[in-house]
Scaffold this active site. Structure first.
Site, PDB file in Angstrom:
ATOM      1  N   SER A  57       0.797  -1.233   0.000  1.00  0.00           N
ATOM      2  CA  SER A  57       0.000   0.000   0.000  1.00  0.00           C
ATOM      3  C   SER A  57       0.826   1.277   0.000  1.00  0.00           C
ATOM      4  O   SER A  57       0.251   2.371  -0.064  1.00  0.00           O
ATOM      5  CB  SER A  57      -0.966   0.008   1.191  1.00  0.00           C
ATOM      6  N   LYS A  60       0.038   3.769  -2.673  1.00  0.00           N
ATOM      7  CA  LYS A  60      -0.951   4.852  -2.557  1.00  0.00           C
ATOM      8  C   LYS A  60      -0.297   6.227  -2.409  1.00  0.00           C
ATOM      9  O   LYS A  60      -0.974   7.245  -2.599  1.00  0.00           O
ATOM     10  CB  LYS A  60      -1.897   4.568  -1.395  1.00  0.00           C
ATOM     11  N   SER A 117      -6.431   3.242   4.094  1.00  0.00           N
ATOM     12  CA  SER A 117      -5.750   2.508   3.032  1.00  0.00           C
ATOM     13  C   SER A 117      -6.738   1.677   2.218  1.00  0.00           C
ATOM     14  O   SER A 117      -6.488   0.518   1.888  1.00  0.00           O
ATOM     15  CB  SER A 117      -4.644   1.604   3.601  1.00  0.00           C
TER      16      SER A 117
END
Length: 382
Positions: A57, A60, A117
């Site tokens: 993640s 992101k 997230s």
């Protein structure tokens, strides 16, 4: 010398000794790590920072950067509706999980992206800015190329595992440093720990936000193939440090190893390398490390025990670097209702990436940093 001065001198010596010991300990572990002075852009410490790794993640951060640039160029605004599509809802958790066709503002979507997230919102942001998920991924990779991220390739905007999605600690530092230097107006996104929607609460997995004083960001990531990753930023006494750790076996190890590196940095335990982050070399031609057998596979129990023996900080009876008690901010989001008929914004004709991503920044002070005029220089500033 007074008794008080003697005690203070002794404490200073102890801090320096602990910092030096911590610096020595960090070199005993093979996991990629990177420590950067954010005001001078000097790499204070690095270990395997150019090794290919799965970002999870941390992906992101690039999704957020593209969104910030789209707002900057007028392609979107913080009030732009981000609509949950069927494609967005099809991705695996973590998800916000709003009904198809429900909209939230881009501002709230960015909080959901960073704090919770949420993978569905990452896709929805990409669709809102680029018109489709594949088009947004093209923008991500075009931006990475402009930034000189030679060890990075994106396949999706959320970081769910794909063997071809790869980065390095060095490249992820470049993305994070660019965000913090170019877009300080969004700092609150990364220092927020809790997201509130009606009666539900979601929390960031950044262990430092609640246990290491001065932490003001940024992002964590985890898939089996990557282990537990983190980019953390801390401000103390006028200094700003960024620490990156890839591949930890647990949240304890990730948090403690990263906090230990930061503690050592603030205590003067690292002499510095004399290099800026863009001078750290990526290592092309290598396959990304696959942590799955050690993190989620048959070897996970033995590997976890081995890591606990090698790095025991935070375990019962052991030193911990996460001793502070902090209550980070909470952000409340709200839905705009079902706006399925609202047309999605489209990028400007002929634009593969936001306009500011393709040319020099207007401020000449920003043109001498990473060797590319579209990326900021981390010179001392406010």
């Amino acid at each position: 010398m007074s008794a008080v001065q003697s005690v203070r001198r002794l404490l200073s010596i102890c801090i320096l000794v602990l910092g030096t010991l911590a610096a020595a300990l960090s070199q005993a572990f093979a996991l990629p790590q990177l420590l950067i002075d954010m005001r001078t852009n000097e790499v204070l410490y690095e270990n395997e920072a150019g090794i290919p790794w799965h970002p999870a993640s941390l992906t992101k951060l690039m999704t957020a950067l593209i969104a910030f640039e789209a707002i900057e160029t007028g392609q979107a605004s913080l009030s732009t509706p981000v609509i949950t599509s069927a494609n967005a809802l099809s991705v695996a958790p973590s998800k916000l999980g709003l009904p198809e066709g429900t909209a939230i503002t881009l501002e709230d979507a960015l909080y959901v992206l960073v704090v919770k997230s949420a993978n569905d919102i990452a896709v929805a942001i990409g669709e809102t800015i680029a018109g489709s998920e594949p088009a947004f991924v093209d923008m991500m990779n075009a931006r990475a190329a402009i930034m000189g991220l030679t060890g990075t390739r994106f396949v999706n905007p959320h970081g769910l595992h794909d063997p071809a999605q790869v980065t390095t600690a060095r490249d992820m530092a470049m993305i994070a440093l660019t965000i913090r230097a170019r877009f300080p107006q969004y700092d609150a996104l990364f220092s927020t720990r809790t997201l509130a929607l009606d009666e539900s609460r979601s929390h960031s997995n950044n262990e430092l936000l609640t246990g290491f004083a001065g932490t003001d960001g940024m992002k964590t990531g985890y898939v089996c193939a990557s282990g537990l990753n983190i980019v953390a930023t801390v401000t103390r006494n006028g200094r700003q440090l960024m620490a990156i750790t890839f591949g930890a076996s647990s949240s304890r190890e990730r948090g403690e190893m990263t906090a230990q590196m930061l503690f050592s940095g603030f205590a003067g335990g690292y002499r510095g390398t004399g290099r800026t982050v863009n001078a750290v070399a990526n290592q092309p031609g290598l396959l990304p490390v696959d942590m799955r057998p050690n993190i989620c596979g048959a070897d996970a129990t033995d590997y976890s025990a081995e890591r606990a023996e090698l790095f025991s900080a935070g375990l019962d009876g052991q030193i911990s670097y996460l001793n502070d008690t902090i209550v980070p901010p909470t952000h409340t989001i709200a839905t705009l209702g079902r706006l399925a008929d609202v047309p999605l914004p489209r990028p400007r004709p002929g634009s593969g990436v936001p306009a500011m991503a393709t040319g020099p920044l207007p401020d000449p002070a920003l043109s001498a940093g990473f060797g590319d005029s579209s990326i900021v220089s981390l010179t001392p500033g406010p």
